[in-house]
Design a protein around this motif. Structure first.
Motif, PDB file in Angstrom:
ATOM      1  N   THR A 113       0.901  -1.279  -0.251  1.00  0.00           N
ATOM      2  CA  THR A 113       0.334  -0.413   0.274  1.00  0.00           C
ATOM      3  C   THR A 113       0.829   1.488   0.068  1.00  0.00           C
ATOM      4  O   THR A 113       0.013   2.266  -0.609  1.00  0.00           O
ATOM      5  CB  THR A 113      -1.186  -0.148   1.337  1.00  0.00           C
ATOM      6  OG1 THR A 113       0.124  -0.727   2.724  1.00  0.00           O
ATOM      7  CG2 THR A 113      -1.575  -0.919   1.081  1.00  0.00           C
ATOM      8  N   PHE A 114       1.655   0.724   1.009  1.00  0.00           N
ATOM      9  CA  PHE A 114       2.522   2.264   0.295  1.00  0.00           C
ATOM     10  C   PHE A 114       3.245   2.485  -1.354  1.00  0.00           C
ATOM     11  O   PHE A 114       3.462   3.777  -1.567  1.00  0.00           O
ATOM     12  CB  PHE A 114       4.240   1.883   1.119  1.00  0.00           C
ATOM     13  CG  PHE A 114       4.921   2.805   1.117  1.00  0.00           C
ATOM     14  CD1 PHE A 114       5.543   4.258   1.642  1.00  0.00           C
ATOM     15  CD2 PHE A 114       6.565   2.761   0.655  1.00  0.00           C
ATOM     16  CE1 PHE A 114       6.538   5.197   1.723  1.00  0.00           C
ATOM     17  CE2 PHE A 114       7.571   3.815   0.179  1.00  0.00           C
ATOM     18  CZ  PHE A 114       7.291   5.072   0.820  1.00  0.00           C
ATOM     19  N   GLY A 115       3.893   1.360  -1.590  1.00  0.00           N
ATOM     20  CA  GLY A 115       3.785   1.794  -2.939  1.00  0.00           C
ATOM     21  C   GLY A 115       2.944   2.228  -4.063  1.00  0.00           C
ATOM     22  O   GLY A 115       2.839   3.123  -5.123  1.00  0.00           O
ATOM     23  N   THR A 116       2.021   1.755  -3.787  1.00  0.00           N
ATOM     24  CA  THR A 116       1.317   1.904  -4.330  1.00  0.00           C
ATOM     25  C   THR A 116      -0.062   3.432  -4.289  1.00  0.00           C
ATOM     26  O   THR A 116      -0.680   3.697  -5.233  1.00  0.00           O
ATOM     27  CB  THR A 116      -0.689   0.782  -4.100  1.00  0.00           C
ATOM     28  OG1 THR A 116      -0.845   0.943  -3.151  1.00  0.00           O
ATOM     29  CG2 THR A 116       0.303  -0.119  -5.115  1.00  0.00           C
ATOM     30  N   ILE A 125      -3.758   3.045  13.142  1.00  0.00           N
ATOM     31  CA  ILE A 125      -2.906   3.529  13.756  1.00  0.00           C
ATOM     32  C   ILE A 125      -2.682   4.670  12.957  1.00  0.00           C
ATOM     33  O   ILE A 125      -1.939   6.176  13.630  1.00  0.00           O
ATOM     34  CB  ILE A 125      -0.969   2.633  12.705  1.00  0.00           C
ATOM     35  CG1 ILE A 125      -0.321   3.376  13.320  1.00  0.00           C
ATOM     36  CG2 ILE A 125      -1.156   2.870  11.320  1.00  0.00           C
ATOM     37  CD1 ILE A 125       1.290   2.823  13.359  1.00  0.00           C
ATOM     38  N   THR A 126      -3.490   5.199  12.142  1.00  0.00           N
ATOM     39  CA  THR A 126      -3.497   6.336  11.032  1.00  0.00           C
ATOM     40  C   THR A 126      -4.273   7.789  12.244  1.00  0.00           C
ATOM     41  O   THR A 126      -3.931   8.088  12.659  1.00  0.00           O
ATOM     42  CB  THR A 126      -4.128   6.335   9.131  1.00  0.00           C
ATOM     43  OG1 THR A 126      -6.106   5.515  10.363  1.00  0.00           O
ATOM     44  CG2 THR A 126      -4.094   5.838   9.474  1.00  0.00           C
ATOM     45  N   GLN A 151       2.971   7.820   7.965  1.00  0.00           N
ATOM     46  CA  GLN A 151       1.971   6.798   8.424  1.00  0.00           C
ATOM     47  C   GLN A 151       2.550   5.406   8.324  1.00  0.00           C
ATOM     48  O   GLN A 151       2.635   4.358   8.556  1.00  0.00           O
ATOM     49  CB  GLN A 151       0.615   7.530   8.062  1.00  0.00           C
ATOM     50  CG  GLN A 151       0.444   8.629   9.385  1.00  0.00           C
ATOM     51  CD  GLN A 151      -1.285   8.817   8.709  1.00  0.00           C
ATOM     52  OE1 GLN A 151      -1.463   8.641   8.537  1.00  0.00           O
ATOM     53  NE2 GLN A 151      -1.698   9.288  10.095  1.00  0.00           N
ATOM     54  N   LEU A 152       2.754   5.329   6.478  1.00  0.00           N
ATOM     55  CA  LEU A 152       2.208   4.023   5.954  1.00  0.00           C
ATOM     56  C   LEU A 152       4.364   3.161   6.534  1.00  0.00           C
ATOM     57  O   LEU A 152       4.264   2.797   6.204  1.00  0.00           O
ATOM     58  CB  LEU A 152       2.548   4.672   4.671  1.00  0.00           C
ATOM     59  CG  LEU A 152       1.107   4.316   3.778  1.00  0.00           C
ATOM     60  CD1 LEU A 152       1.040   4.831   2.653  1.00  0.00           C
ATOM     61  CD2 LEU A 152       0.334   3.017   4.465  1.00  0.00           C
ATOM     62  N   GLY A 204       4.828   0.100   8.157  1.00  0.00           N
ATOM     63  CA  GLY A 204       5.337  -0.835   7.221  1.00  0.00           C
ATOM     64  C   GLY A 204       6.989  -1.146   8.420  1.00  0.00           C
ATOM     65  O   GLY A 204       7.173  -2.839   8.659  1.00  0.00           O
ATOM     66  N   CYS A 205       7.614  -0.598   9.023  1.00  0.00           N
ATOM     67  CA  CYS A 205       8.559  -0.602   9.784  1.00  0.00           C
ATOM     68  C   CYS A 205       8.332  -1.287  10.695  1.00  0.00           C
ATOM     69  O   CYS A 205       8.754  -2.182  11.527  1.00  0.00           O
ATOM     70  CB  CYS A 205       9.784  -0.044  10.737  1.00  0.00           C
ATOM     71  SG  CYS A 205      10.330   1.252   9.158  1.00  0.00           S
ATOM     72  N   LEU A 206       7.037  -1.127  11.843  1.00  0.00           N
ATOM     73  CA  LEU A 206       6.691  -1.877  13.376  1.00  0.00           C
ATOM     74  C   LEU A 206       6.467  -3.204  12.250  1.00  0.00           C
ATOM     75  O   LEU A 206       6.616  -4.556  13.333  1.00  0.00           O
ATOM     76  CB  LEU A 206       5.492  -1.637  13.557  1.00  0.00           C
ATOM     77  CG  LEU A 206       4.375  -1.756  14.594  1.00  0.00           C
ATOM     78  CD1 LEU A 206       5.695  -1.634  15.978  1.00  0.00           C
ATOM     79  CD2 LEU A 206       3.280  -0.984  14.802  1.00  0.00           C
TER      80      LEU A 206
END
Length: 525
Positions: A181-184, A305-306, A320-321, A325-327
């Motif tokens: 979702t970060f990429g899209t 999380i948002t 946020q993304l 992702g890191c979490l």
């Protein structure tokens, strides 16, 4: 030596110790575990969904298409999946017990694939909601069979690790969804949210393709009057095809006798978990584990999380993304690592340490959130992010993997499928409540809502201390002794007698070999 104590380098079956085996060196065990990984992926579907929901709610393209949903609509968007799961639970044990563990996984996966097609092709919010309902329905059926197959098929030495790993694959799906979702997010069209939705079908497609290469549960075969198939599976997976292997023979006799005793006692109904002291103890653990795994504050981050990050001034979707992702990567590392310490440290110490750590972290998290709201100092917001990572480190020490690993092993075969439904029902009830209430509460009272979880975590710690018992290094059929004492329905006579026969045969063979050797030495002289 007590039942819980096992010498270093050994494992126990029917009270006897055997040298540990390396699955990497055994062809059949190695290939079985490789294919079994695709059964483990059932939990990854849930993880993917949770992270995808977080991601989609951060995508402006999705919010525009769905007309910028309010807090209550966001709750329905997430919670309807768990309502679907809840309604499917009454039929899941009949599929897993009646048709087999593999068919349960397959049927659940087919329903999920059809739901993903409907979800990906959605033209309005109502269509998307309907798809998510059926997605939850399919997940429940697959969830009701997959952990049973894993715990009933694995070698006794590896059972705890594999069943604990099962639920930690939630994070594999979560990581993929978070970064996808970060990429899209950079796609300026509806494909920014349709692509993650389509990819959600991947775990189910892999399962349908691979589950038939996994042997069926030997315990299920015995329950259906097919002991020869059960023995073949045990020999193939646990002893490289050697039917006469001592561990295989002892397992086979104990499983066969235990299931026969359970059938004779007719303890298979939904109400059996209420009838005896041992079963009521099991039920308390099942219900509490389901609730505690989702009502410990983790639902705030897993699905919203948002909203948490908005409350501490981190509003940029990309940021946020990235945090999400890191979490998830960190969670996966911690949860998977802890799976290998379940038999070393024990279930009870892990549950107690995990719950105490979560409580402390959440209290600090709440204080830092209040300080940010009062002062708008950026450092307080950063401290909240740090506490989220520390909180999840504690959570993943036990509640991630042991939610399934512990609950599935404390149940006897005759009640395993139905007992797990009680646990998953509590998970779904908690998730449905949380996903509907959390966004509204965050919107209305922000950080003050965290106080509820601080108090609840203290209650959890006390409950775990008094009711959760240790089961490490105990064979699956023999765990009943920890709950039922002398009344435990455990097959032991036949297995013990089989062990004596094998031991006597080995002794006779060694005696004959020694006699022949002495005779040959005399002849040589």
């Amino acid at each position: 030596m007590s039942d819980l104590a096992v010498s270093k380098g050994h494992f126990k079956v029917c009270g006897r110790e055997f040298p540990r085996v390396s699955w990497l060196k055994l062809k059949n065990l190695r290939s079985t575990y490789f294919i079994l990984f695709f059964v483990v992926l059932t939990s990854a579907t849930n993880g993917y969904d949770g992270s995808m929901v977080n991601g989609l709610l951060s995508l402006q393209q999705f919010k525009d298409y769905m007309h910028d949903p309010s807090g209550s609509i966001k709750g329905l968007f997430s919670g309807i999946m768990f309502l679907g799961s809840l309604l499917a639970l009454p039929i899941t044990p009949y599929i897993a017990d009646g048709m087999g563990r593999r068919w349960g996984i397959c049927i659940g996966s087919i329903i999920m694939i059809l739901a993903v097609v409907l979800q990906s092709a959605s033209v309005n919010f109502s269509m998307f909601i309907a798809a998510r309902f059926f997605l939850g329905f399919g997940v429940a059926i697959a969830h009701g069979a997959a952990p049973l197959l894993i715990t009933e098929l694995c070698h006794p030495q590896h059972r705890a690790i594999f069943t604990t790993i099962y639920n930690t694959t939630w994070y594999i799906g979560s990581i993929i969804a978070a970064w996808l979702t970060f990429g899209t997010n950079h796609i300026p069209s509806q494909w920014s949210w349709r692509i993650p939705s389509i990819v959600q079908a991947l775990p189910s497609i892999l399962q349908i393709s691979c589950v038939w290469f996994v042997p069926e549960s030997p315990r299920w075969y015995i329950s259906k009057g097919q002991p020869e198939k059960a023995l073949a599976v045990l020999a193939h997976v646990h002893a490289e095809g050697n039917y006469d292997d001592e561990v295989v023979q002892l397992e086979f006799e104990e499983i066969k006798e235990t299931i026969a005793i359970e059938k004779e006692a007719e303890q298979t109904g939904w109400l059996e978990l209420f009838k005896t002291k041992g079963n009521r103890h099991r039920l308390l653990i099942l219900l509490s584990a389901g609730l505690f795994s989702q009502w410990s504050g983790n639902g705030l981050v897993s699905y919203y999380i948002t909203g948490v990050l908005d409350g501490i001034g981190i509003t940029d979707p990309n940021t946020q993304l990235v945090i999400n992702g890191c979490l998830n990567i960190w969670n996966c590392i911690v949860a998977t690592t802890m799976c290998f310490f379940v038999d070393k440290l024990g279930r009870r110490p892990l549950f107690l340490g995990s719950t105490a750590g979560m409580m402390v972290c959440f209290i600090v998290w709440t204080i830092c959130s209040e300080r940010y709201t009062a002062t708008k100092v950026e450092a307080n917001g950063s401290a909240v992010v740090a506490m989220i990572f520390l909180y999840y480190t504690c959570y993943n020490a036990a509640w991630s993997g042991l939610l399934v690993g512990y609950t599935v092993e404390i149940l006897p075969f005759s009640l395993r499928a139905k007992g797990m439904c009680y646990m998953f029902a509590c998970v779904d009830i908690a998730l449905f409540f949380n996903t509907y209430v959390n966004p509204i509460a965050l919107e209305k009272i922000s950080w003050k809502y965290y106080i509820v979880y601080c108090v609840w975590l203290a209650f959890e710690l006390v409950f775990v201390f008094f009711f959760y018992i240790e089961t490490k290094n105990t064979p699956l059929e023999e765990i009943a002794k920890h709950f039922d004492g002398d009344a435990a329905l455990v097959g032991g006579t036949a297995a013990t007698e089989k062990g004596r026969i094998i031991e006597a045969e080995l002794h006779d063979k060694e005696h004959k070999d020694a006699t022949v050797q002495v005779h040959e030495e005399k002849v040589g002289l």
